[in-house]
Scaffold this motif. Structure first.
Motif, PDB file in Angstrom:
ATOM      1  N   GLU A   4     -40.813  17.472  23.902  1.00 28.17           N
ATOM      2  CA  GLU A   4     -42.072  16.865  24.314  1.00 28.17           C
ATOM      3  C   GLU A   4     -43.277  17.513  23.650  1.00 28.17           C
ATOM      4  N   TRP A   5     -43.132  18.767  23.277  1.00 29.22           N
ATOM      5  CA  TRP A   5     -44.232  19.496  22.636  1.00 29.22           C
ATOM      6  C   TRP A   5     -43.653  20.660  21.857  1.00 29.22           C
ATOM      7  N   GLN A   6     -44.252  20.965  20.713  1.00 32.65           N
ATOM      8  CA  GLN A   6     -43.865  22.153  19.949  1.00 32.65           C
ATOM      9  C   GLN A   6     -45.051  22.623  19.124  1.00 32.65           C
ATOM     10  N   ASP A   7     -45.090  23.914  18.897  1.00 34.60           N
ATOM     11  CA  ASP A   7     -46.176  24.511  18.120  1.00 34.60           C
ATOM     12  C   ASP A   7     -45.723  25.875  17.639  1.00 34.60           C
ATOM     13  N   ARG A  20     -42.485  30.645  17.714  1.00 32.30           N
ATOM     14  CA  ARG A  20     -42.480  29.196  17.932  1.00 32.30           C
ATOM     15  C   ARG A  20     -42.378  28.914  19.421  1.00 32.30           C
ATOM     16  N   TYR A  21     -42.993  27.822  19.815  1.00 27.04           N
ATOM     17  CA  TYR A  21     -42.953  27.390  21.208  1.00 27.04           C
ATOM     18  C   TYR A  21     -42.539  25.924  21.226  1.00 27.04           C
ATOM     19  N   MET A  23     -41.182  22.629  24.259  1.00 21.65           N
ATOM     20  CA  MET A  23     -40.825  22.222  25.617  1.00 21.65           C
ATOM     21  C   MET A  23     -39.815  21.079  25.509  1.00 21.65           C
ATOM     22  N   VAL A  24     -38.637  21.320  26.079  1.00 21.15           N
ATOM     23  CA  VAL A  24     -37.565  20.330  26.067  1.00 21.15           C
ATOM     24  C   VAL A  24     -37.194  20.022  27.510  1.00 21.15           C
ATOM     25  N   ASP A  25     -37.285  18.760  27.867  1.00 21.20           N
ATOM     26  CA  ASP A  25     -36.918  18.288  29.199  1.00 21.20           C
ATOM     27  C   ASP A  25     -37.559  19.136  30.300  1.00 21.20           C
ATOM     28  N   GLU A  26     -36.831  20.081  30.870  1.00 18.69           N
ATOM     29  CA  GLU A  26     -37.332  20.854  32.012  1.00 18.69           C
ATOM     30  C   GLU A  26     -37.457  22.343  31.710  1.00 18.69           C
ATOM     31  N   THR A  27     -37.524  22.698  30.424  1.00 15.91           N
ATOM     32  CA  THR A  27     -37.547  24.108  30.036  1.00 15.91           C
ATOM     33  C   THR A  27     -38.570  24.341  28.939  1.00 15.91           C
ATOM     34  N   LEU A  28     -39.287  25.464  29.045  1.00 16.55           N
ATOM     35  CA  LEU A  28     -40.220  25.897  28.009  1.00 16.55           C
ATOM     36  C   LEU A  28     -39.574  27.052  27.254  1.00 16.55           C
ATOM     37  N   HIS A  29     -39.597  26.983  25.934  1.00 18.95           N
ATOM     38  CA  HIS A  29     -38.950  27.973  25.082  1.00 18.95           C
ATOM     39  C   HIS A  29     -39.989  28.729  24.257  1.00 18.95           C
ATOM     40  N   ARG A  30     -39.716  30.029  24.033  1.00 14.91           N
ATOM     41  CA  ARG A  30     -40.516  30.843  23.123  1.00 14.91           C
ATOM     42  C   ARG A  30     -39.538  31.629  22.262  1.00 14.91           C
ATOM     43  N   ARG A  31     -39.678  31.513  20.956  1.00 12.77           N
ATOM     44  CA  ARG A  31     -38.800  32.227  20.029  1.00 12.77           C
ATOM     45  C   ARG A  31     -39.655  33.086  19.116  1.00 12.77           C
ATOM     46  N   LYS A  32     -39.387  34.390  19.116  1.00  9.57           N
ATOM     47  CA  LYS A  32     -40.162  35.349  18.330  1.00  9.57           C
ATOM     48  C   LYS A  32     -39.254  36.045  17.337  1.00  9.57           C
ATOM     49  N   ILE A  83     -52.487  28.741  20.225  1.00  7.76           N
ATOM     50  CA  ILE A  83     -52.071  27.352  20.417  1.00  7.76           C
ATOM     51  C   ILE A  83     -53.229  26.409  20.087  1.00  7.76           C
ATOM     52  N   LYS A  84     -52.938  25.404  19.270  1.00  2.00           N
ATOM     53  CA  LYS A  84     -53.934  24.373  18.988  1.00  2.00           C
ATOM     54  C   LYS A  84     -54.128  23.509  20.221  1.00  2.00           C
ATOM     55  N   LYS A  85     -55.384  23.134  20.487  1.00  5.20           N
ATOM     56  CA  LYS A  85     -55.728  22.280  21.633  1.00  5.20           C
ATOM     57  C   LYS A  85     -55.103  22.824  22.921  1.00  5.20           C
TER      58      LYS A  85
END
Length: 122
Positions: A4-7, A20-21, A23-32, A83-85
């Motif tokens: 639904e969103w990525q940045d 990277r960030y 959001m998939v379905d019901e989970t928010l992910h952060r990968r560093k 994060i943009k916007k």
């Protein structure tokens, strides 16, 4: 799997950082990371509060930092930097949090006090 969103985290408005960030379905992910990678996932229903922070430079560049406060054991505070916007993204996350909570009939008041040990059994 519906993204639904990525940045990406940005430095001076450029997406050159290795964070990277999404959001998939019901989970928010952060990968560093680049060589050593750390990925954090937080279920949206665990998010209690969302805060948007902007420095004067962030405002000039159209960026912001979103701080998520959650009832998570490993990471009760997740920062999404550069994060943009950021205002629109924070609203998107809040709307998804509300949708997921309604779907599973979870109320925020059921999770309050989780930080102070209120729900621990003797």
């Amino acid at each position: 799997m519906n993204v639904e969103w990525q940045d990406r985290a940005r430095w001076l408005g450029l997406p050159i950082l290795f964070t990277r960030y999404w959001m998939v379905d019901e989970t928010l992910h952060r990968r560093k990371g680049f060589l050593w990678i750390k990925e954090d996932r937080i279920p949206l229903y665990r998010i209690l509060d969302i805060q948007v922070r902007k420095t004067p430079l962030d405002r000039i560049l159209g960026l912001g930092t979103i701080v998520l406060y959650a009832t998570d054991v490993t990471d009760s505070e997740m920062m999404l930097k550069g994060i943009k916007k950021a205002d629109k993204v924070a609203s998107l996350i809040q709307n998804r949090v509300n949708e997921v909570r309604q779907r599973y009939n979870i109320h925020g008041r059921e999770m309050y006090g989780a930080f102070s040990g209120e729900f621990e059994r003797p």
